[in-house]
Design an enzyme around this catalytic site. Structure first.
Site, PDB file in Angstrom:
ATOM      1  CD  GLU A 174      -2.556  -1.454   2.601  1.00 46.73           C
ATOM      2  OE1 GLU A 174      -2.105  -1.011   3.652  1.00 46.73           O
ATOM      3  OE2 GLU A 174      -3.681  -1.973   2.505  1.00 46.73           O
ATOM      4  CB  CYS A 191      -8.085   1.145   8.395  1.00 40.26           C
ATOM      5  SG  CYS A 191      -7.639   0.844   6.676  1.00 40.26           S
TER       6      CYS A 191
END
Lengths: 652, 652
Positions: free
Chosen positions: A319, A415
């Site tokens: 990421e 998240c």
């Protein structure tokens, strides 16, 4: 360096009245937060299980069972609670507050006698506390709880959770630090740093600031903490293969001390969370080395590694950031949380130096990636935000395994949803940066606000219909005259801003991108900003090799895109006419209240048979046909089911 | 269906004289094969260890030690041996033959009493034979040994290895088959099928053909063998988590029976190896259902999923096909072995039906991907063959983790190098397809050949300087007149072929892409083919979304590309002029003997400062400057160190 003081707007004194952001905030209040509470409690059958409230129940001995979820599952609860806290500043909501109070009691009950608080380790691995900072998010979860504790205290004045998180922070301060008997470590996922600074600001306890600084300065030093703790785990036979997070230290920005880092590197969310803390710390400690690191890394990020949408992190693996000028559109990661973190980082940079380039990036992230990360129904969310979607290939080519063509109801790693909620309920913190010399207006999100200026209270009402209409008005509503400077941001996308004060033209000379108006403000004073919002063509830096021969369309802060629903499939076969004018169209239905754009282009039409070969000699197999193109604001994409989408289109 | 008979050229009777392919073959003989022998013996310190000869030594009790390498490490040795065998047909080489004989003795010594032969299982997991066909390549390795055994017998007449592999095949025939006491399985990696058919052709033992057919027909049936064997391993506690190769059955083309498969799917090498066997089998068994599967799957592959370079497998994950029209250039996998397997599949399709579309694909794969997979030094190889390289981003963005900008000396999984060697030493098998009705000439690789036609021997000499020059001559050298049909392929890339027989024009009407000339051939007869090789622009099918607005250049069968070494960096900023003519240039140095192309184009020149923003409003940040472009044959790329490369360039 002139170190500025900066404060933050008290959210009790701010009302969002903005048509666009206000509606989104209302959606978060009415739909998203209740929905997320149900999701955290596993009461929505069709979504991925969360179990995060249950984890707290088990840790508090109020239920039996096993821990379930990621090691950072606690943080979803903390972010939800923080989002609720900021909401309670604006309007009382006794039912929501009671839910929050009960949750806080549950969290308190899950705290260990020594202040430790983390359900994963308490329930699942009690013997392994603080043994794997590189991977296990223990301080990250603590940081989010601390942020929630501070927010809930600031919102309600209730100290219950604040006391819990102070005990947690005090425990952490015993475990970590420079003494021989302490751990000389820091978390793989930054967050504790920025949280401890908030805790310092709420409590004025210097030790929290000191600890935050310790974590920042210790990061990336040698001998390396990740290696030391890994070696320890190996000796205790708790680890057998060196985890990649230990090996790839740049993934968590721990490859070098922050002061030696030169480029935005690794996991994008971690990077911006870290730098949010560093920027805040630099100002509070007046630490020039930390400030230089912030300037340098900010600069690298925005000059080499940011998408036009305010997205960062161009690859799915880790990421993470890639390298200078590598910004692929279709395989982009550009996580929603990363753009939220980018807004946080920009906010702290603005507190350090009121320069509109930080607010420009903040606005870009807000109106494009962040606003687009939540569906119009408030119950679906984007995690990754690529700039180009070709649904047919998403399922067959694993370079797209992280991409979803439409927003999702929840995630195994959830998240983003509570982070999005938290951003919208705390948006007031981003609109203004109150410095001692001036009140800086960063975002033109309509609101009413009261701010202390010396002994007085400055009351302002900002209105307009931003970003659809080009007029913004800031009206003074204070009963007492107040001498102060209003600094209005002149957006980088606007080539010819105009300003009027009570009808009289004001010279729009800017100082670091802000128009400063100093005077004794009286009730009824009106600043009018005229920010002409021509639809503009945007071209990439010639080193952005994915953008050669491509053009994007921007109007005001909004990036526009083509969708299959309006323009048919094969968007790659569409070209924009070189001399095409853009016309503004009022949206209808889903797009009510929004401005769409129309322009002339053409499409490569073809009528090849099923048997046509893949490659054609000598001439393009098709003809150019004029086509009227419809562009929608990118943030409102993917609200009509799956379809092709692209921002960067062929330029004629 | 008229089932044709087809034979193969006896490589003893064929001499390659071709300047290009011949030189490559010479390189393989003089450099590559000796080099690979050293690599297989771990005598090249700087390359990844192979250990594959040592594995045989250990299995044969001639050395002590542990097995090392992949489960299919044996196959590297087998392919090397097969490559040597084909070489020995052309020229005797006593030293090489002695080395091969010794190796064969070693292999024979590693064979178990019951015929079983696989060093991984013999040395490392003797109790686990035949328990994990889905993952462990046991029959795949057997297949390569069988191919080597057949080749060595055909090359030298020596039966030693043939007998070893017959015993192995007989053992396999005991273990696998339809009886209740047998395993009803097949290998995750097809290869045994095509190998057993070759063994049948060498021995005329029907049981090998029957077993090959069993493996083909059993594949993908329910209850699924992968599940059954996995369940058995689970019961024996030898497996705990279902491996992805069991779950993802399409990866190994086992998701459906072959006769029900509709699209080229999964691991590209496995697909073409499987289909090579199916096509061969279909002809020998005159099985229409198998033939239809071949036609359908070939068609899907070449009409939807093949690169212009003859590469297949557009994604790294699973080294697999993606879906129709998904052919990204930069993240392409396009493994060298897959294009070799594609040539094998094409060869068997040509034996089933002499249609030049199979030979066109074979030629495309040979002159582009396969020829390019070996360096000019004979010691470096490409595994993946993307069509675009941007070295700066390869290391930072993991979507390129499979890409190497230059050829590598060896690989941990070293399937490609010996496969490349084997292809070049057996290239004679691809040049001609001898059918009973005609001798089909597929490739214009210069050679001299003798073939039986009835009672006679047809001797031909093919010359020219293909693919650089546009004349090919086929001269008859038989002393006796022979009545037969010569069928000369008219390449799809050539729009105006001309032919002359002994100076007289021949009508170039083609039958399924071949010019048939039937006559009584006499010594001195000369067919001259004129295949004008204009450099041609090529455009992608409009559904190939990565190719919109792009053009590629092809001359003859060769795909050309731009390299940074000739054209400077930022190849994405180069456009080809719409009306540019191509001029042919004789290459020098590395390119001696090759034809390069020059054309006019332009480059987006820019002189942006280091501080320039990433995005520019209203106009492109740069100016167009004319530039003379140099194109090199793509196969000869990356012989001058790292640099940018691209095939598909911007079309003006």
């Amino acid at each position: 360096m002139n170190w500025p003081t900066a404060t933050e707007v008290d959210l009790h004194d701010l009302r969002i009245t903005d048509p666009l952001i206000g509606k989104c905030r209302e959606l978060v209040r009415e739909v998203t937060l209740p929905y997320q509470w149900e999701a955290l409690n596993d009461r929505i059958p069709e979504v991925t299980p969360s179990h995060s409230i249950d984890n707290f129940r088990i840790a508090a001995n109020r239920a039996n069972g096993e821990f379930y979820g990621t090691v950072f599952q606690d943080s979803d609860v903390a972010k939800w609670l923080e989002a609720v806290a900021w909401l309670l500043c604006e309007t009382s909501n006794p039912e929501l507050e009671r839910t929050a109070d009960d949750l806080i009691e549950l969290i308190a009950a899950a705290q260990c006698g020594d202040g430790y608080l983390n359900t994963y380790f308490t329930v699942k691995a009690p013997g392994e506390r603080w043994s794997n900072l590189s991977e296990c998010h223990e301080l990250y979860c603590a940081g989010h709880l601390i942020e929630a504790g501070v927010a809930f205290f600031q919102a309600t004045g209730k100290r219950r959770l604040l006391e819990v998180v102070c005990r947690l922070a005090d425990h952490i301060a015993v475990v970590f630090g420079p003494e021989r008997y302490q751990l000389h470590g820091y978390d793989g996922h930054p967050e504790i740093e920025l949280a401890l600074i908030r805790l310092y600001e709420a409590t004025l306890e210097q030790r929290y600031l000191t600890l935050a600084n310790y974590f920042v300065e210790q990061r990336g030093t040698e001998p390396h903490f990740y290696d030391i703790e890994y070696e320890k785990r190996s000796r205790q036979r708790k680890a057998h293969v060196e985890p990649w997070m230990v090996r790839d230290k740049a993934y968590s920005q721990a490859h070098l001390p922050v002061s030696e880092q030169r480029t935005a590197t690794g996991h994008a969310v971690r990077f911006v969370y870290l730098m949010t803390g560093v920027a805040h710390l630099a100002r509070l400690l007046q630490n020039e080395q930390q400030r230089q690191a912030c300037l340098r890394l900010w600069q690298n990020m925005v000059q080499r590694q940011i998408y036009i949408t305010g997205g960062i992190g161009s690859q799915s693996a880790g990421e993470a950031f890639s390298s200078d000028y590598d910004l692929p559109n279709d395989t982009a990661y550009a996580e929603s949380c990363a753009s939220i973190g980018l807004m946080m980082f920009a906010r702290r940079m603005l507190e350090m130096e009121a320069d509109s380039r930080y607010a420009d990036v903040m606005e870009r992230a807000l109106y494009n990636t962040v606003l687009g990360s939540i569906a119009l129904d408030g119950r679906h969310f984007f995690y990754a935000n690529p700039l180009e979607i070709h649904p047919k290939t998403l399922r067959s080519n694993r370079i797209y395994s992280h991409v979803s063509p439409i927003r999702q109801p929840w995630f195994g790693c959830a998240c983003c949803p509570p982070n999005i909620a938290r951003l919208f309920t705390s948006i007031g913190h981003y609109i203004y940066t109150p410095h001692s010399d001036a009140l800086y207006v960063n975002l033109y999100v309509g609101n009413s606000v009261s701010l202390p200026v010396g002994e007085h209270t400055l009351r302002l009402r900002m209105s307009g219909n931003y970003p659809w209409e080009d007029q913004v008005e800031v009206a003074v509503e204070s009963e007492q005259p107040i001498t102060h400077t209003l600094a209005l941001r002149l957006p980088e996308w606007c080539s010819a801003p105009e300003a009027r004060l009570n009808g009289e033209p004001v010279n729009c000379e800017s100082h670091k991108g802000y128009l400063h108006i100093h005077r004794t403000w009286r009730q009824g004073d009106r600043c009018k900003l005229q920010l002409p919002m021509k639809a503009r063509r945007v071209y990439g830096h010639p080193q952005l090799h994915h953008l050669a021969g491509k053009v994007a369309i921007q109007r005001g802060p909004l990036i526009y895109c083509l969708e299959e629903a309006d323009n048919g499939p094969e968007l790659h076969n569409i070209w924009l006419d070189a001399d095409s004018q853009f016309s503004l169209v009022e949206g209808k239905g889903l797009f009510a209240g929004k401005i769409l754009l129309r322009a002339d282009g053409f499409r490569l039409q073809h009528s090849l048979s099923e048997e046509a070969p893949l490659y054609h000699y000598d001439k393009v197999p098709g003809q150019r046909q004029p086509q009227r193109l419809t562009f929608i604001p990118w943030f409102s994409r993917a609200n009509r089911g799956e379809g092709e989408m692209r921002i960067w289109i062929n330029d004629w």
